[in-house]
Design an enzyme around this catalytic site. Structure first.
Site, PDB file in Angstrom:
ATOM      1  N   ASN A   7       0.863  -1.190   0.000  1.00 38.67           N
ATOM      2  CA  ASN A   7       0.000   0.000   0.000  1.00 38.67           C
ATOM      3  C   ASN A   7       0.900   1.240   0.000  1.00 38.67           C
ATOM      4  O   ASN A   7       1.709   1.421   0.913  1.00 38.67           O
ATOM      5  CB  ASN A   7      -0.895  -0.049   1.245  1.00 38.67           C
ATOM      6  CG  ASN A   7      -1.832   1.135   1.322  1.00 38.67           C
ATOM      7  OD1 ASN A   7      -1.420   2.266   1.097  1.00 38.67           O
ATOM      8  ND2 ASN A   7      -3.087   0.895   1.647  1.00 38.67           N
ATOM      9  N   HIS A  10       1.008   6.090   1.975  1.00 41.44           N
ATOM     10  CA  HIS A  10       1.788   6.980   2.845  1.00 41.44           C
ATOM     11  C   HIS A  10       2.950   7.650   2.123  1.00 41.44           C
ATOM     12  O   HIS A  10       3.475   8.651   2.618  1.00 41.44           O
ATOM     13  CB  HIS A  10       2.222   6.262   4.111  1.00 41.44           C
ATOM     14  CG  HIS A  10       1.044   5.988   4.998  1.00 41.44           C
ATOM     15  ND1 HIS A  10       0.201   6.995   5.420  1.00 41.44           N
ATOM     16  CD2 HIS A  10       0.533   4.840   5.482  1.00 41.44           C
ATOM     17  CE1 HIS A  10      -0.766   6.465   6.149  1.00 41.44           C
ATOM     18  NE2 HIS A  10      -0.596   5.159   6.199  1.00 41.44           N
ATOM     19  N   HIS A  52      -5.562   3.678  -1.902  1.00 42.62           N
ATOM     20  CA  HIS A  52      -6.890   4.030  -1.395  1.00 42.62           C
ATOM     21  C   HIS A  52      -7.191   5.451  -1.838  1.00 42.62           C
ATOM     22  O   HIS A  52      -6.553   6.399  -1.387  1.00 42.62           O
ATOM     23  CB  HIS A  52      -6.880   3.928   0.140  1.00 42.62           C
ATOM     24  CG  HIS A  52      -8.218   4.172   0.768  1.00 42.62           C
ATOM     25  ND1 HIS A  52      -8.422   4.032   2.120  1.00 42.62           N
ATOM     26  CD2 HIS A  52      -9.420   4.552   0.257  1.00 42.62           C
ATOM     27  CE1 HIS A  52      -9.687   4.302   2.409  1.00 42.62           C
ATOM     28  NE2 HIS A  52     -10.312   4.635   1.287  1.00 42.62           N
ATOM     29  N   ARG A  54      -9.391   8.255  -1.359  1.00 39.50           N
ATOM     30  CA  ARG A  54     -10.401   8.686  -0.385  1.00 39.50           C
ATOM     31  C   ARG A  54     -11.229   9.827  -0.944  1.00 39.50           C
ATOM     32  O   ARG A  54     -10.771  10.585  -1.790  1.00 39.50           O
ATOM     33  CB  ARG A  54      -9.713   9.158   0.904  1.00 39.50           C
ATOM     34  CG  ARG A  54      -9.224   8.030   1.776  1.00 39.50           C
ATOM     35  CD  ARG A  54      -8.517   8.585   3.011  1.00 39.50           C
ATOM     36  NE  ARG A  54      -8.263   7.524   3.957  1.00 39.50           N
ATOM     37  CZ  ARG A  54      -9.090   7.161   4.935  1.00 39.50           C
ATOM     38  NH1 ARG A  54     -10.224   7.818   5.117  1.00 39.50           N
ATOM     39  NH2 ARG A  54      -8.781   6.175   5.746  1.00 39.50           N
ATOM     40  N   ARG A  58      -6.931  12.898   0.496  1.00 41.62           N
ATOM     41  CA  ARG A  58      -5.893  13.390   1.416  1.00 41.62           C
ATOM     42  C   ARG A  58      -4.501  12.841   1.102  1.00 41.62           C
ATOM     43  O   ARG A  58      -3.507  13.422   1.494  1.00 41.62           O
ATOM     44  CB  ARG A  58      -6.249  13.080   2.867  1.00 41.62           C
ATOM     45  CG  ARG A  58      -6.116  11.633   3.225  1.00 41.62           C
ATOM     46  CD  ARG A  58      -6.307  11.401   4.693  1.00 41.62           C
ATOM     47  NE  ARG A  58      -7.701  11.523   5.059  1.00 41.62           N
ATOM     48  CZ  ARG A  58      -8.228  10.907   6.122  1.00 41.62           C
ATOM     49  NH1 ARG A  58      -7.468  10.184   6.907  1.00 41.62           N
ATOM     50  NH2 ARG A  58      -9.497  11.034   6.405  1.00 41.62           N
ATOM     51  N   GLU A  79      -8.512   0.400  -3.183  1.00 43.05           N
ATOM     52  CA  GLU A  79      -9.378   0.435  -1.994  1.00 43.05           C
ATOM     53  C   GLU A  79     -10.336   1.597  -2.158  1.00 43.05           C
ATOM     54  O   GLU A  79      -9.919   2.710  -2.512  1.00 43.05           O
ATOM     55  CB  GLU A  79      -8.553   0.682  -0.733  1.00 43.05           C
ATOM     56  CG  GLU A  79      -7.763  -0.502  -0.284  1.00 43.05           C
ATOM     57  CD  GLU A  79      -6.960  -0.176   0.973  1.00 43.05           C
ATOM     58  OE1 GLU A  79      -7.154   0.905   1.570  1.00 43.05           O
ATOM     59  OE2 GLU A  79      -6.133  -0.997   1.330  1.00 43.05           O
ATOM     60  N   THR A 110      -8.173   3.759   8.137  1.00 48.37           N
ATOM     61  CA  THR A 110      -9.402   2.979   8.145  1.00 48.37           C
ATOM     62  C   THR A 110      -9.572   2.305   9.508  1.00 48.37           C
ATOM     63  O   THR A 110      -8.698   1.585   9.963  1.00 48.37           O
ATOM     64  CB  THR A 110      -9.340   1.916   7.028  1.00 48.37           C
ATOM     65  OG1 THR A 110      -8.972   2.577   5.827  1.00 48.37           O
ATOM     66  CG2 THR A 110     -10.680   1.240   6.849  1.00 48.37           C
ATOM     67  N   GLU A 160     -10.681  -9.471   2.829  1.00 44.30           N
ATOM     68  CA  GLU A 160      -9.453  -9.076   3.508  1.00 44.30           C
ATOM     69  C   GLU A 160      -9.818  -8.948   4.973  1.00 44.30           C
ATOM     70  O   GLU A 160     -10.625  -8.076   5.345  1.00 44.30           O
ATOM     71  CB  GLU A 160      -8.912  -7.752   2.954  1.00 44.30           C
ATOM     72  CG  GLU A 160      -7.610  -7.341   3.650  1.00 44.30           C
ATOM     73  CD  GLU A 160      -6.940  -6.128   3.013  1.00 44.30           C
ATOM     74  OE1 GLU A 160      -7.005  -5.968   1.769  1.00 44.30           O
ATOM     75  OE2 GLU A 160      -6.354  -5.328   3.772  1.00 44.30           O
ATOM     76  N   HIS A 201      -3.807  -4.467   7.694  1.00 39.18           N
ATOM     77  CA  HIS A 201      -3.898  -3.378   8.655  1.00 39.18           C
ATOM     78  C   HIS A 201      -3.043  -3.648   9.895  1.00 39.18           C
ATOM     79  O   HIS A 201      -3.289  -4.591  10.628  1.00 39.18           O
ATOM     80  CB  HIS A 201      -5.332  -3.062   9.088  1.00 39.18           C
ATOM     81  CG  HIS A 201      -5.468  -1.632   9.496  1.00 39.18           C
ATOM     82  ND1 HIS A 201      -5.844  -0.635   8.635  1.00 39.18           N
ATOM     83  CD2 HIS A 201      -5.195  -1.026  10.659  1.00 39.18           C
ATOM     84  CE1 HIS A 201      -5.820   0.521   9.251  1.00 39.18           C
ATOM     85  NE2 HIS A 201      -5.421   0.313  10.484  1.00 39.18           N
TER      86      HIS A 201
HETATM   87  N1  PXP Z   1      -5.746  -2.928   4.051  1.00 33.97           N
HETATM   88  C1  PXP Z   1      -6.710  -1.982   4.121  1.00 33.97           C
HETATM   89  C2  PXP Z   1      -8.069  -2.331   3.637  1.00 33.97           C
HETATM   90  C3  PXP Z   1      -6.414  -0.691   4.603  1.00 33.97           C
HETATM   91  O1  PXP Z   1      -7.376   0.243   4.647  1.00 33.97           O
HETATM   92  C4  PXP Z   1      -5.094  -0.399   5.001  1.00 33.97           C
HETATM   93  C5  PXP Z   1      -4.756   0.971   5.501  1.00 33.97           C
HETATM   94  O2  PXP Z   1      -4.840   1.887   4.493  1.00 33.97           O
HETATM   95  C6  PXP Z   1      -4.135  -1.406   4.891  1.00 33.97           C
HETATM   96  C7  PXP Z   1      -4.483  -2.664   4.437  1.00 33.97           C
HETATM   97  C8  PXP Z   1      -2.702  -1.159   5.244  1.00 33.97           C
HETATM   98  O3  PXP Z   1      -2.584  -0.901   6.600  1.00 33.97           O
HETATM   99  P1  PXP Z   1      -1.195  -0.456   7.197  1.00 33.97           P
HETATM  100  O4  PXP Z   1      -0.860   0.863   6.580  1.00 33.97           O
HETATM  101  O5  PXP Z   1      -1.450  -0.390   8.658  1.00 33.97           O
HETATM  102  O6  PXP Z   1      -0.197  -1.516   6.811  1.00 33.97           O
END
Ligand code: PXP
Length: 248
Positions: A7, A10, A52, A54, A58, A79, A110, A160, A201
């Site tokens: 992901n 960030h 993702h 949003r 953001r 996402e 999330t 998931e 997550h």
């Molecule tokens: N899976 C989903 C559905 C999420 O919303 C997120 C956070 O954006 C993640 C995985 C990844 O989470 P993390 O950044 O804590 O690894």
């Protein structure tokens, strides 16, 4: 082999911290580029790229979504919230998969899984409309029996499992065992119902050693910990180390 979905939200968060008001392509100094990071992560072994988009844009912005679709060579997992706007974007883009998530404007990230039971009709209609264009649907849900049962009934091929409660409890031995057992039960139930089981997550370089023992685990979606580690060791090693740990 357990697959790694990276992901990259960030990376976009860091860019937006400085360049929120700059139009895409208008200024050459804009950095860091999440799509360049995705391409490098793919070369280092990431099996798919997750973003993702949003409602408030953001971190990931619309231009990123289009570029990820065009430029990456692995799988694109989008996402998104269960809104008409996002469903239209997904239909236009045709990502390899969408992961339906709950979205709350005030949250930092999330929080909690999608309430499939409470939003049955909306979720069902998005699953159907994605099916029309051949996009695989994953539901990001807590490992709870009714949510998993309904995910299977509605024909979502993937779930998931939300690992946030387990990750938050990781250093509280008793609570961690409770949460991990919930995930194990959920994974077994989902697999028995014919669903592909992913997890995500809060997974990091420490707790991955436990989550990788979850039965039937197909893929982990990981963001924050890998992007954070990359600040110190670079994205190649951050991805490589996580892939090794996932499959040790
Ligand atoms: N899976 C989903 C559905 C999420 O919303 C997120 C956070 O954006 C993640 C995985 C990844 O989470 P993390 O950044 O804590 O690894």
């Amino acid at each position: 082999m357990i697959l790694l979905g990276l992901n990259i939200d960030h990376c976009a968060t860091v860019r937006q911290a400085r360049y929120r008001s700059v139009a895409p392509g208008a200024e050459p100094a804009v950095e860091p580029d999440p799509v360049a990071l995705a391409l490098q992560a793919e070369r280092a072994g990431a099996d798919g790229i997750t973003i993702h988009l949003r409602e408030d844009r953001r971190h990931i912005i619309d231009a990123d979504v289009d570029r990820v679709r065009r430029e990456i060579g692995t799988r694109m997992n989008l996402e998104m919230a269960c809104t008409d706007e996002m469903a239209a974007i997904a239909k236009r883009l045709n990502p390899d998969s969408v992961c339906l998530v709950p979205e709350n404007r005030a949250e930092i990230t999330t929080e909690g899984g999608l309430d499939v039971v409470g939003q049955r009709d909306r979720v069902a209609s998005i699953i159907d409309s994605m099916g029309e264009v051949g996009v695989t649907v994953s539901l990001f849900i807590d490992p709870d029996e009714p949510q998993i049962a309904l995910a299977a009934e509605l024909g979502a091929p993937w779930v998931e499992l939300h690992t946030g409660s387990w990750a938050n409890a990781y250093y509280v031995a008793e609570q961690r065992a409770v949460e991990f057992n919930r995930l194990v039960r959920g994974a077994n139930q989902a697999h028995a119902a014919g669903l592909i089981v992913n997890a995500g997550h809060g997974i990091n370089y420490t707790n991955v050693t436990e989550i990788r023992t979850l039965p039937h685990l197909h893929e982990c979606n990981i963001g924050h910990s890998i992007i954070s580690r990359a600040l110190f060791v670079g994205i190649d090693d951050a991805v490589g180390e996580m892939k090794t740990l996932l499959n040790a």
